[in-house]
Design an enzyme around this catalytic site. Structure first.
Site, PDB file in Angstrom:
ATOM      1  N   HIS A   1       0.839  -1.203   0.000  1.00 14.87           N
ATOM      2  CA  HIS A   1       0.000   0.000   0.000  1.00 14.87           C
ATOM      3  C   HIS A   1       0.870   1.248   0.000  1.00 14.87           C
ATOM      4  O   HIS A   1       1.925   1.285   0.641  1.00 14.87           O
ATOM      5  CB  HIS A   1      -0.966   0.010   1.185  1.00 14.87           C
ATOM      6  N   ASP A  39      -0.592   4.263   0.748  1.00 13.14           N
ATOM      7  CA  ASP A  39      -1.139   5.250   1.695  1.00 13.14           C
ATOM      8  C   ASP A  39      -0.443   5.126   3.045  1.00 13.14           C
ATOM      9  O   ASP A  39       0.143   4.083   3.373  1.00 13.14           O
ATOM     10  CB  ASP A  39      -2.661   5.096   1.850  1.00 13.14           C
ATOM     11  N   GLU A  80      -4.999   1.081   2.576  1.00 15.17           N
ATOM     12  CA  GLU A  80      -4.861  -0.041   3.510  1.00 15.17           C
ATOM     13  C   GLU A  80      -5.059   0.459   4.922  1.00 15.17           C
ATOM     14  O   GLU A  80      -5.581  -0.239   5.775  1.00 15.17           O
ATOM     15  CB  GLU A  80      -3.469  -0.681   3.372  1.00 15.17           C
ATOM     16  N   GLU A 119       4.434  -6.097   4.332  1.00 20.21           N
ATOM     17  CA  GLU A 119       4.334  -5.350   5.598  1.00 20.21           C
ATOM     18  C   GLU A 119       5.607  -5.555   6.414  1.00 20.21           C
ATOM     19  O   GLU A 119       6.280  -6.577   6.280  1.00 20.21           O
ATOM     20  CB  GLU A 119       3.135  -5.849   6.404  1.00 20.21           C
TER      21      GLU A 119
HETATM   22 ZN   LIG Z   1       1.135  -1.278   6.370  1.00 23.03          ZN
END
Ligand SMILES: [Zn+2]
Length: 393
Positions: free
Chosen positions: A75, A77, A143, A172
């Site tokens: 992601h 964002d 996300e 992540e």
């Molecule tokens: Zn994250």
């Protein structure tokens, strides 16, 4: 457009400089698209709308044709910077000082995207576009928000397009003390139960004419807490039951109240489902209240996350092997299910999914940063995974 440069540090800086606080994009997806385009990826910008949420920009990019299909999900964002004055450097300046790169999104998770892009660039340069498989990027701009127009809709779109993904790495920050020492393969679920017991209000001196809901609610909670639901397993902690609230709202010590309320939060592993826990609590309520004429218990529930696990499979095996080869470390990475949520929960319905990324240290904090050395190590590791995934199995 800036010059196309796959230097991981510069790429991370370029992404961090986009002020992409959900759902803003500020050019972040365009940077990724331009880079991937330049090495032959087919890019599809996917903007989604929904009456229940803000509009979101996303990107799907792929290269290669038939053969195994490995996707990388991430992601662009970020969460808000918080008080900018408290930052050592402006949060979107991507300033490098000594061995660290500072900025909102540096760890969560723009650096991870940059590392995988650089790894893909090296991989394509080395083996060409026709390497006998397919690599994709699933990049969302939402996300950290409600994700309504993010990854779930990208995945639906891939299904409509008959795009079949075999495995997915979610970038992540999962590493702990060293790059690659921890992979996430699932997570616990979370459910809240709201209990309201209704009795009959009265004078404490006339207990026989009243019905005290506090007594019944405490009995119910005692029964619920009397034994553990399970002892956990190889990948999960034991399910935990907590009573975070207990409210009577009664200020008079000579009045038996009419109502007593409590909340129960359960963090559960894969021995349970939200549905099995709802059944279980209904049975517990019934045991206490079935024979009572003057007291009753009402229940509402809120499922905030379902538990899931990707059992050890092909992807985690390739990851473990690649970690050993790229880092020279012998100990196996920890396969974990702790921590908060990620988009892995949406992708795991489509293919085997595991999370692996930079070290989890400062995400969402003031002065979020990554070590420059970690960027190098993660890029190397991602490249090793690509090679092992496509050529050594
Ligand atoms: Zn994250």
């Amino acid at each position: 457009m800036n010059k196309i440069d796959f230097n991981t540090t510069k790429l991370t800086q370029a992404l961090v400089r986009c002020k992409s606080v959900t759902p803003a994009d500020d050019g972040a997806l365009q940077i990724i698209e331009d880079h991937l385009n330049s090495i032959g990826f087919n890019c599809t910008a996917l903007s989604f709308s929904d009456p229940n949420s803000y509009d979101v920009k996303n990107l799907f990019a792929s290269i290669g044709s038939s053969g195994k299909h490995l996707a990388f999900a991430g992601h662009t964002d970020v969460v808000p910077a918080g008080n900018e004055e408290s930052w050592r450097f402006p949060p979107f300046s991507a300033t490098i000082e000594n061995d660290k790169l500072y900025g909102r999104g540096a760890e969560d998770m723009k650096s991870n995207i940059a590392c995988f892009m650089s790894a893909a660039n090296q991989f394509i340069k080395k083996y060409g576009k026709n390497f006998g498989g397919k690599i994709s990027f699933i990049i969302t701009g939402d996300e950290e928000g409600n994700a309504i127009n993010g990854t779930p809709k990208i995945m639906e779109w891939t299904k409509e397009q008959n795009i079949k993904i075999d495995h997915c790495i979610v970038g992540e920050p999962t590493s702990d003390k060293a790059i690659g020492d921890k992979i996430k393969i699932g997570r616990r679920g979370s459910i809240n139960f709201f209990l309201t017991v209704k009795g009959i209000q009265g004078h404490t001196a006339n207990g026989h004419r009243a019905e005290n809901p506090v007594h019944h609610l405490t009995k119910l909670l005692t029964n619920i807490l009397s034994e553990p639901l399970d002892n956990g397993n190889e990948y999960f902690l034991a399910t935990s039951i907590q009573v975070p609230t207990f409210d009577v709202g009664n200020s008079a010590h000579n009045v038996i109240p009419e109502y007593a309320r409590a909340t129960i939060n359960i963090r559960f592993n894969d021995h349970h489902t939200a549905e099995s826990l709802i059944n279980w609590i209904k049975i517990k309520i019934n045991e206490v209240f079935a024979d009572l004429k003057n007291a009753s218990c009402s229940l509402t529930e809120e499922i905030s996350a379902r538990s899931f696990i990707n059992k050890k499979g092909e992807l985690t095996d390739i990851m473990s092997k690649s970690i050993a080869e790229a880092t020279g470390r012998n100990e196996k990475p920890q396969l974990a299910t702790d921590g908060g949520t990620s988009d892995a929960r949406f992708i795991k319905n489509y293919c085997e999914t595991a999370e692996l990324g930079i070290r989890n240290q400062t995400l969402h904090q003031i002065d979020e940063f990554v070590y420059l050395k970690d960027l190098e190590d993660l890029e190397k590791l991602y490249l090793k995974i690509l090679e092992n995934y496509f050529f050594k199995n």
